[in-house]
Scaffold this motif. Sequence first.
Motif, short mmCIF file in Angstrom:
data_model
loop_
_atom_site.label_atom_id
_atom_site.label_comp_id
_atom_site.label_asym_id
_atom_site.label_seq_id
_atom_site.Cartn_x
_atom_site.Cartn_y
_atom_site.Cartn_z
N UNK A 69 33.44 -118.09 -6.38
CA UNK A 69 32.36 -119.01 -6.72
C UNK A 69 32.86 -120.44 -6.91
N UNK A 70 34.05 -120.60 -7.52
CA UNK A 70 34.57 -121.95 -7.71
C UNK A 70 35.49 -122.37 -6.57
N UNK A 71 36.14 -121.38 -5.90
CA UNK A 71 37.13 -121.70 -4.87
C UNK A 71 36.52 -122.03 -3.52
N UNK A 72 35.67 -121.15 -3.01
CA UNK A 72 35.14 -121.33 -1.66
C UNK A 72 34.39 -122.66 -1.48
N UNK A 73 33.60 -123.11 -2.48
CA UNK A 73 32.86 -124.37 -2.29
C UNK A 73 33.74 -125.60 -2.07
N UNK A 74 35.02 -125.50 -2.41
CA UNK A 74 35.94 -126.61 -2.13
C UNK A 74 35.94 -126.90 -0.63
N UNK A 75 35.88 -125.83 0.18
CA UNK A 75 35.89 -125.97 1.64
C UNK A 75 34.69 -126.79 2.11
N UNK A 132 31.19 -135.52 -3.97
CA UNK A 132 32.00 -134.29 -3.79
C UNK A 132 31.76 -133.32 -4.93
N UNK A 133 31.77 -133.89 -6.18
CA UNK A 133 31.55 -133.05 -7.37
C UNK A 133 30.18 -132.40 -7.32
N UNK A 134 29.16 -133.17 -7.00
CA UNK A 134 27.81 -132.63 -6.96
C UNK A 134 27.71 -131.53 -5.91
N UNK A 135 28.29 -131.80 -4.76
CA UNK A 135 28.28 -130.84 -3.66
C UNK A 135 28.95 -129.53 -4.09
N UNK A 136 30.12 -129.70 -4.69
CA UNK A 136 30.91 -128.53 -5.12
C UNK A 136 30.14 -127.74 -6.17
N UNK A 137 29.55 -128.49 -7.16
CA UNK A 137 28.81 -127.80 -8.22
C UNK A 137 27.61 -127.05 -7.63
N UNK A 138 26.90 -127.70 -6.69
CA UNK A 138 25.72 -127.08 -6.08
C UNK A 138 26.09 -125.80 -5.36
N UNK A 139 27.15 -125.88 -4.55
CA UNK A 139 27.57 -124.69 -3.80
C UNK A 139 28.07 -123.60 -4.74
N UNK A 140 28.84 -124.00 -5.77
CA UNK A 140 29.33 -123.02 -6.74
C UNK A 140 28.16 -122.33 -7.42
N UNK A 141 27.11 -123.13 -7.72
CA UNK A 141 25.91 -122.55 -8.33
C UNK A 141 25.30 -121.49 -7.43
#
Lengths: 121, 528
Positions: free
Chosen positions: B118-124, B148-157
């Motif tokens: 959940x936290x790792x894959x969204x980095x990609x 980048x942060x917003x994108x990462x948080x959204x995908x992690x969500x």
Amino acid sequence: MKVLVADDEEPIRDLLRLALEAEGHSVALAADGAEALRAASGERPDVILLDLKMPVMDGREFAARYYESGGDAPIVVITAVQRPSDASELGVCAVVPKPFELDALLDTIARCARRAAAAAT
Amino acid sequence: MSVRDVVTLLGVLALYVGAGKLGLALATINESATAIWPPTGIAIAAFLLLGRRMWPAIAVGAFAVNVTTTGDAVSSLGIALGNTLEGLAGAYLAERFAGGRRAFFRLAMVLRYVVLVALGAPVVSASIGVATLIATGHLALRDVGPVWITWWIGDAGGAMLVAPLVILWAVPAPMLRSAGSTLELAAFALATGAIGYVVFAPSSAFAAAHEPIGFLVFPVLMWPVVRFGPRVGMTTAAALSALAVYGHVRGVGPWVRPDANESLLLLAGFMATAVMTSLAVGAIVIERQRAEESLRATEEHLRRAEESKVAARDEFLQVAAHELRTPLTSLQLATDLLLKASATDPVRPDLLRNALAPIASQTKRLNDLVSGLLDTVRIEADRMDLALSHQDLGALTERVAREWQAATPRREIQVDARSVEATVDPLRYEQVVRNLIDNAVKHGGGRIEIGVAQDDGRAQVWVRDHGAGIALEHRDHIFDRFYRANGHGGGLGLGLHLSKRIVELHGGDIRAEFPSDGGTRMVVTLPA
């Protein structure tokens, strides 16, 4: 009186023969149920002393087959098993647990022979 | 590709696009970066549940979602690539490290899923997406950080909220034995609705005032997990999160702050905490149930083992009683006979002899039975001590064989005993040989061959008969304690068991061979 002794233990067979002959009976011996069936039809005993645990054919099966085939001698079961079935369940005259006192066995044999004779008349 | 595959691909595509449109509706900072990006969860779940071959649906779906939003085909291609690779990476990490689709049934796997997937894959996806936006001129360099942060948080969500929800509904979870009733489920739904409304709904006075009462949701988060399992638990967490997001975009709820980024972080933190707690407790509930089941199974197993032990002991006592009474019967018959005979006349010598012989033999037999029982008890308690000394096995064996030949003159016993030195307890060794010959005499037939030889630095002793051999069904059991191949009159079933244990105490082994020309060949091997 003629007694058939069916027991797979040779010393017990031999000693019973000595004891019964000393009482004036004639004795036939068998080491398993199948031998006993043959002896019973050939010798026509008046009483049968029968061990339960025997090879080839055990005492239970012998008793069933013997009476099925029209045998009428009373059977006295002698057994060393822990909780032997009682006489009526086995369909025999009496059950004597091993080891037994010789006189008690002789009394039982006499009693069964008398009862069989009384039933026959 | 079958029709079924095409339908599956189209279904995933539709689901992905739908999830994307829903996510875009929640966009706050940049039109391509949103507070929660459900498609990430759809992609990971699709790859985990349906396989990597779902990639065209994900790639096309991601492209479609972006190109219909921005109208820019080039940047949409880059973003779609990032989204597809993110899903593949998430599925790979989940399968490699977090138990794959069964990630939510074990606590350790849940934690790995959260951290790695959940936290790792969204980095990609965040990295490729942001790079694409810069390259195509849609994003200024100074905005890279927050986007980048917003994108990462959204995908992690999305990975945290949507993927577990889909997977938990798709994979059959272990049933909860103490599951609550339908009535309880209704009561719980009512309570959840009430609390969700009070905390998050736009029409709630508390939500409108941004009252910090977000903690109120935790009782209704834990209730379903414990009583109905991870599936209902996760559904509740997702529903409350959806409500929180819904209120949030309307500017209400406990997580709204003047600063949009701060608000987003608070909301994401709330959802992550809620989902993680729900998943973790769900996994613990499943694990506890599994531990209870395995404990119960162990107890049942132990109980059965104890029962069969008691039954075996009971049967042994029956057999032992029978075996002990048999020689006793002869002894009593013989003594009664002698007493009776001596009461009247002097006893005839032949009667005396015929009665005394069984007394002697049956007394010895009783003693052997008692010795066998004592040996068994000793050997089971590891208390059989060997009096070891240097011995010529050939000589020992020959002596036992001669004894037997004298006792059974009718049987032909052939001995070929070479002189082989070994360290043994001579009495125990003779006991073994005696037992093997005894078996050959009683159960075997024909000539008995006995041999001793040196073989490859070890002493080999064998006893072979030419009888009927041992029936197949008995072969695996002949060394078992109390096992008697021949149900009656076969003694206590201790002979071979004791022999084996005695040979093993000497560091040797014993085995049965069945030569093709019949009979049984028992072979003892001892260190020479």
